[in-house]
Motif scaffolding. Structure first.
Motif, PDB file in Angstrom:
ATOM      1  N   VAL A 127       0.844  -1.197   0.000  1.00 11.03           N
ATOM      2  CA  VAL A 127       0.000   0.000   0.000  1.00 11.03           C
ATOM      3  C   VAL A 127       0.877   1.245   0.000  1.00 11.03           C
ATOM      4  CG1 VAL A 127      -1.689   1.323   1.344  1.00 11.03           C
ATOM      5  CG2 VAL A 127      -1.911  -1.159   1.165  1.00 11.03           C
ATOM      6  N   ILE A 128       0.532   2.212  -0.846  1.00  6.62           N
ATOM      7  CA  ILE A 128       1.232   3.495  -0.861  1.00  6.62           C
ATOM      8  C   ILE A 128       0.695   4.335   0.311  1.00  6.62           C
ATOM      9  CG2 ILE A 128       1.768   5.555  -2.204  1.00  6.62           C
ATOM     10  CD1 ILE A 128       1.150   3.945  -4.716  1.00  6.62           C
ATOM     11  N   LYS A 129       1.592   4.760   1.204  1.00  6.68           N
ATOM     12  CA  LYS A 129       1.144   5.452   2.410  1.00  6.68           C
ATOM     13  C   LYS A 129       0.317   6.702   2.091  1.00  6.68           C
ATOM     14  CE  LYS A 129       4.959   4.016   5.416  1.00  6.68           C
ATOM     15  NZ  LYS A 129       6.083   4.478   6.284  1.00  6.68           N
ATOM     16  N   GLU A 130       0.798   7.469   1.117  1.00  6.52           N
ATOM     17  CA  GLU A 130       0.119   8.729   0.798  1.00  6.52           C
ATOM     18  C   GLU A 130      -1.256   8.500   0.195  1.00  6.52           C
ATOM     19  OE1 GLU A 130       3.103   7.858  -0.084  1.00  6.52           O
ATOM     20  OE2 GLU A 130       4.393   9.145   1.138  1.00  6.52           O
ATOM     21  N   ASN A 131      -1.454   7.336  -0.430  1.00  4.46           N
ATOM     22  CA  ASN A 131      -2.740   7.044  -1.075  1.00  4.46           C
ATOM     23  C   ASN A 131      -3.463   5.889  -0.383  1.00  4.46           C
ATOM     24  OD1 ASN A 131      -2.067   8.990  -3.003  1.00  4.46           O
ATOM     25  ND2 ASN A 131      -1.108   7.459  -4.335  1.00  4.46           N
ATOM     26  N   ALA A 132      -3.251   5.763   0.913  1.00  8.34           N
ATOM     27  CA  ALA A 132      -3.871   4.659   1.640  1.00  8.34           C
ATOM     28  C   ALA A 132      -5.389   4.760   1.640  1.00  8.34           C
ATOM     29  CB  ALA A 132      -3.347   4.624   3.073  1.00  8.34           C
TER      30      ALA A 132
END
Length: 291
Positions: free
Chosen positions: A80-85
């Motif tokens: 998972v991309i942290k900024e786009n969670a």
């Protein structure tokens, strides 16, 4: 997931990200640590997402250009991309099924253009194609594709058996060629050795005869000089008689000789000597006539 939260506060573990909602609507992302929430303002921790790398194994059955059915084992590593969670939390119900569906689609569109041999040689290109397609699609849903590995390519059992037999036949053919070349070299070396042995044997016989001739000449000259009134012919006859008796002695001493019948007597020795002298004189006469 080891996370603890209540109405007023909550704890987000390391390698996780929390999704905070206000009155059922996405508000913000909560990073790892301790957080306070205002329930009177409608704030709550709606859920957690792990940011660790996950692995998904996908087994695909497809057909190559030369009509061979194969099974391919593909390993996808994603996170998972942290900024786009928030996109990952709200957009996809089951990300594994989505990734698996795209892998099936890309592989079954790309592999049928390749033969079985090309597939084994270019499996890295297949993995690269799948990675490019998944990155474009899954990036919009908050997921990043880290790596894709084509772990194994498994043809049908009958095809594997046929490939092994072809490989074995080629190796046997190559072994036969090497064996033939080795036998050829062995025969050539053997012939060269025999020729060398015969040459050296001839040289030895020639040197032996030369030594015998030189010895006889010296003996005749010494005997003629020391015994007055003797000629070279008489000395030669005496030497031939001695050689004759030495030969008879050697025949008698041999342990495995067969019976040999030869005329024996002083007169026969004279006849043998006359024959040898006549032969030598005829040879010398023929040589003079030829010159």
């Amino acid at each position: 997931m080891g996370n603890v939260w209540c109405v007023l506060c909550g704890c987000v573990d390391q390698a996780n990200v929390g999704v905070v909602e206000r009155w059922g609507r996405f508000e913000k992302l909560a990073q790892p640590g301790f957080h306070f929430f205002n329930p009177f303002a409608g704030e709550c921790l709606a859920g957690l997402l792990s940011t660790r790398i996950r692995s998904l194994d996908v087994r695909i059955e497809t057909k190559t250009k030369d009509n061979v059915f194969v099974q391919m084992l593909c390993s996808i590593q994603y996170r998972v991309i942290k900024e786009n969670a928030d996109d990952a939390f709200y957009e996809l119900q089951n990300p594994k099924e989505q990734i698996q569906a795209y892998v099936f689609d890309v592989v079954r569109a790309h592999v049928p253009r390749m033969t079985l041999d090309e597939l084994f040689e270019q499996k890295g290109d297949v993995a690269k194609t799948v990675l490019e397609e998944l990155e474009k699609v899954m990036g919009a849903y908050g997921y990043n594709i880290e790596h894709i590995l084509m772990v194994d390519i498994i043809p049908d059992a009958a095809v594997r058996k046929a490939m092994n037999e072809i490989n074995a036949a080629q190796r046997l053919q190559l072994a036969s060629v090497y064996k033939g070349e080795a036998e050829k070299i062995l025969q050539v070396k053997k012939a060269e050795a025999e020729a060398e042995a015969k040459y050296l044997g001839g040289v030895g016989v020639a040197k032996q005869r030369q030594a015998i001739t030189d010895g006889l000449r010296e003996n005749i000259m010494d005997f003629s000089n020391k015994v007055e009134g003797t000629s070279a012919k008489e000395v030669m006859d005496l030497i031939m008689v001695t050689q004759y008796f030495d030969t008879i002695k050697d025949l008698g001493n041999a342990s495995k000789n067969t019976t040999v019948f030869i005329p024996h007597g002083p007169g026969h020795v004279w006849d043998i000597g006359s024959q040898i002298r006549n032969g030598m004189m005829e040879a010398s006469s023929a040589q003079l006539n030829a010159e």
